[in-house]
Scaffold this motif. Structure first.
Motif, PDB file in Angstrom:
ATOM      1  N   LYS A  76       0.831  -1.207   0.000  1.00  0.00           N
ATOM      2  CA  LYS A  76       0.000   0.000   0.000  1.00  0.00           C
ATOM      3  C   LYS A  76       0.872   1.266   0.000  1.00  0.00           C
ATOM      4  N   ASP A  77       0.230   2.341  -0.442  1.00  0.00           N
ATOM      5  CA  ASP A  77       0.854   3.682  -0.428  1.00  0.00           C
ATOM      6  C   ASP A  77       2.253   3.661  -1.053  1.00  0.00           C
ATOM      7  N   ILE A  78       2.278   3.248  -2.295  1.00  0.00           N
ATOM      8  CA  ILE A  78       3.566   3.135  -2.990  1.00  0.00           C
ATOM      9  C   ILE A  78       3.938   4.497  -3.567  1.00  0.00           C
ATOM     10  N   VAL A  79       5.159   4.932  -3.275  1.00  0.00           N
ATOM     11  CA  VAL A  79       5.697   6.193  -3.792  1.00  0.00           C
ATOM     12  C   VAL A  79       6.999   5.886  -4.534  1.00  0.00           C
ATOM     13  N   GLU A 100       1.596  11.044  -7.669  1.00  0.00           N
ATOM     14  CA  GLU A 100       1.043  10.876  -6.326  1.00  0.00           C
ATOM     15  C   GLU A 100       1.173   9.419  -5.888  1.00  0.00           C
ATOM     16  N   PRO A 101       1.091   9.149  -4.568  1.00  0.00           N
ATOM     17  CA  PRO A 101       1.199   7.770  -4.085  1.00  0.00           C
ATOM     18  C   PRO A 101       0.096   6.879  -4.657  1.00  0.00           C
ATOM     19  N   VAL A 102       0.483   5.655  -4.979  1.00  0.00           N
ATOM     20  CA  VAL A 102      -0.479   4.648  -5.452  1.00  0.00           C
ATOM     21  C   VAL A 102      -1.073   3.968  -4.225  1.00  0.00           C
ATOM     22  N   PRO A 103      -2.418   3.943  -4.095  1.00  0.00           N
ATOM     23  CA  PRO A 103      -3.036   3.394  -2.869  1.00  0.00           C
ATOM     24  C   PRO A 103      -2.626   1.956  -2.568  1.00  0.00           C
ATOM     25  N   LYS A 104      -2.621   1.088  -3.590  1.00  0.00           N
ATOM     26  CA  LYS A 104      -2.239  -0.307  -3.335  1.00  0.00           C
ATOM     27  C   LYS A 104      -1.740  -0.950  -4.612  1.00  0.00           C
ATOM     28  N   ALA A 163      14.057   5.156  -6.146  1.00  0.00           N
ATOM     29  CA  ALA A 163      13.711   4.877  -4.748  1.00  0.00           C
ATOM     30  C   ALA A 163      12.216   4.575  -4.647  1.00  0.00           C
ATOM     31  N   VAL A 164      11.885   3.573  -3.856  1.00  0.00           N
ATOM     32  CA  VAL A 164      10.490   3.139  -3.673  1.00  0.00           C
ATOM     33  C   VAL A 164      10.205   3.038  -2.180  1.00  0.00           C
ATOM     34  N   SER A 165       9.136   3.657  -1.764  1.00  0.00           N
ATOM     35  CA  SER A 165       8.656   3.515  -0.386  1.00  0.00           C
ATOM     36  C   SER A 165       7.218   2.996  -0.416  1.00  0.00           C
ATOM     37  N   TYR A 166       6.881   2.129   0.544  1.00  0.00           N
ATOM     38  CA  TYR A 166       5.526   1.549   0.594  1.00  0.00           C
ATOM     39  C   TYR A 166       5.230   1.091   2.020  1.00  0.00           C
TER      40      TYR A 166
END
Length: 408
Positions: free
Chosen positions: A92-95, A116-120, A146-149
């Protein structure tokens, strides 16, 4: 004891480039060799080999680039970024953030579709985006992805991956100014220093505010700057421009102290598969032009002359200073020695007052064939004992036969 973090997502980056032709390495054997016709039959069955041209390396298929490689300075770097969920859990919340790091700066590359962040992100699904950037620096570039989730357990996860690619120089540009009293000429040499042919679309000179330019390249030539032409590896093409100083619109007179920044060259080319590139040089700086105290101008000189046949050159010696000269003509041997002068050295020319000129008729004898340089003329001022040298003032073609090589 530390344990490695296992991430749900995986990121990949691929440069978006035009495909290249498939190449192979053909192996030829004699009939009496042990393999016999095995290699030939294998090449015949290869779907990438051109039928009937099995012994040539070039195939019929196109191959896509599998990794980040080299790119030419001035081209647009395009990359395909893919974030894939290869687990059986939902992220979830992938940036996604992509930065391009050079030797001098770090740039953030924004995607045209994902800001924008991807919800899931469900299992086996992917997030795809394309980034573009016009490269303007040479050397190694670093693409930082870079990936944050958020994991199913609510943990904030972060990882990044680095991709390297090199920016190389496609063209070598050399410039040289030839200043005159009221104008100057710019010679530009453009050389292809890559290993592939380049299609040159245009090479234009953009003058700065105080100057105007005129393209002196041959309009009837197939290599004219306004037309596309092929520049093979290591080949060089020359361009010539006449540059003049602008006149003031209010005072209707020449700008007395224009800027030393004359202008810049704008070069547009395409590589083998049609990728467009553009280079602009920095502002070309002219050297300050100083008017000589004595100016020697040629008024009459033949284009070609037979070897060992005496010829005459008519020129004018002008005093451009604010003082008078007591001139004496000295003749010395030119640097290459292909042409010697005929006459008496040390002849007195008389007093030359400011703004006046005197005509000279000089005779020379060519001793060698080819393009020869006329020089070795010196003017001695008896008042100040200062000598003014005039070397490489003209060139003349010397031929061997009695018949001129030029049509009449």
């Amino acid at each position: 004891m530390e344990t490695a973090t296992v991430h749900l997502l995986e990121i990949k980056a691929t440069m978006l480039t035009k495909p290249s032709l498939y190449t192979s390495i053909p192996i030829a054997v004699e009939k009496h060799d042990l393999p016999g016709k095995a290699f030939s039959e294998a090449f015949t069955k290869d779907i990438g080999i051109s039928k009937g041209l099995e012994n040539f390396a070039l195939g019929e298929m196109l191959v896509l680039s599998q990794a980040l490689g080299n790119i030419f300075l001035g081209e647009t770097f395009s990359a395909f970024i893919c974030v894939h969920n290869d687990s059986n859990q939902i992220a979830k919340d992938i940036v996604i953030k992509t930065d391009l790091q050079t030797s001098s700066q770090r740039l953030t590359l924004l995607s045209a579709t994902i800001n924008e962040p991807v919800p899931k992100l469900d299992p086996s699904e992917s997030i795809e985006q394309v980034i573009q950037h016009e490269v303007k620096e040479l050397g190694m570039h670093l693409l930082v992805c870079a990936v944050s989730y958020t994991s199913p357990k609510g943990e904030k996860m972060f990882f990044r991956k680095l991709f390297k690619f090199n920016v190389i120089k496609p063209l070598d540009v050399k410039t040289k100014f030839y200043p005159e009293e009221n104008e100057m000429y710019l010679e530009a040499q453009v050389q292809n220093i890559t290993k592939v042919p380049l299609t040159m679309e245009s090479v234009k000179f953009e003058p700065s505010l105080h100057y105007t330019s005129e393209d002196l390249n041959d309009l009837t030539s197939p290599f004219h700057v306004g037309k596309s032409f092929l520049l093979n590896p290591n080949d060089t093409y020359q361009y010539l421009y006449r540059i003049r100083t602008k006149y003031s619109s209010t005072m209707q007179e020449r700008v007395k102290s224009p800027s030393s920044a004359v202008g810049k060259l704008d070069i547009v080319w395409r590589s083998a598969m049609g990728e467009k590139g553009r280079l602009q040089t920095s502002q070309l700086q002219k050297a300050p032009f100083t008017v000589p105290e004595l100016n020697l101008k040629i008024t009459k000189l033949p284009d070609a002359i037979c070897v060992e046949k005496k010829f005459e050159m008519t020129c004018t010696l002008q005093n451009t200073s604010e003082r008078k000269f007591d001139c004496q003509l000295l003749m010395t041997k030119s640097k290459d020695g292909g042409i010697v002068w005929c006459g008496t050295s040390g002849k007195r020319l008389g007093i030359l007052t400011p703004g006046t000129s005197i005509g000279l008729q000089l005779q020379f004898l060519p001793l060698a064939t080819g393009l020869q340089t006329i020089g070795g003329i010196k003017i001695l001022d008896s008042i100040t004992s200062k000598t003014y040298s005039f070397d490489d003032i003209a060139k003349i073609f010397v031929y061997a036969s009695l018949q001129s090589p030029f049509p009449t």
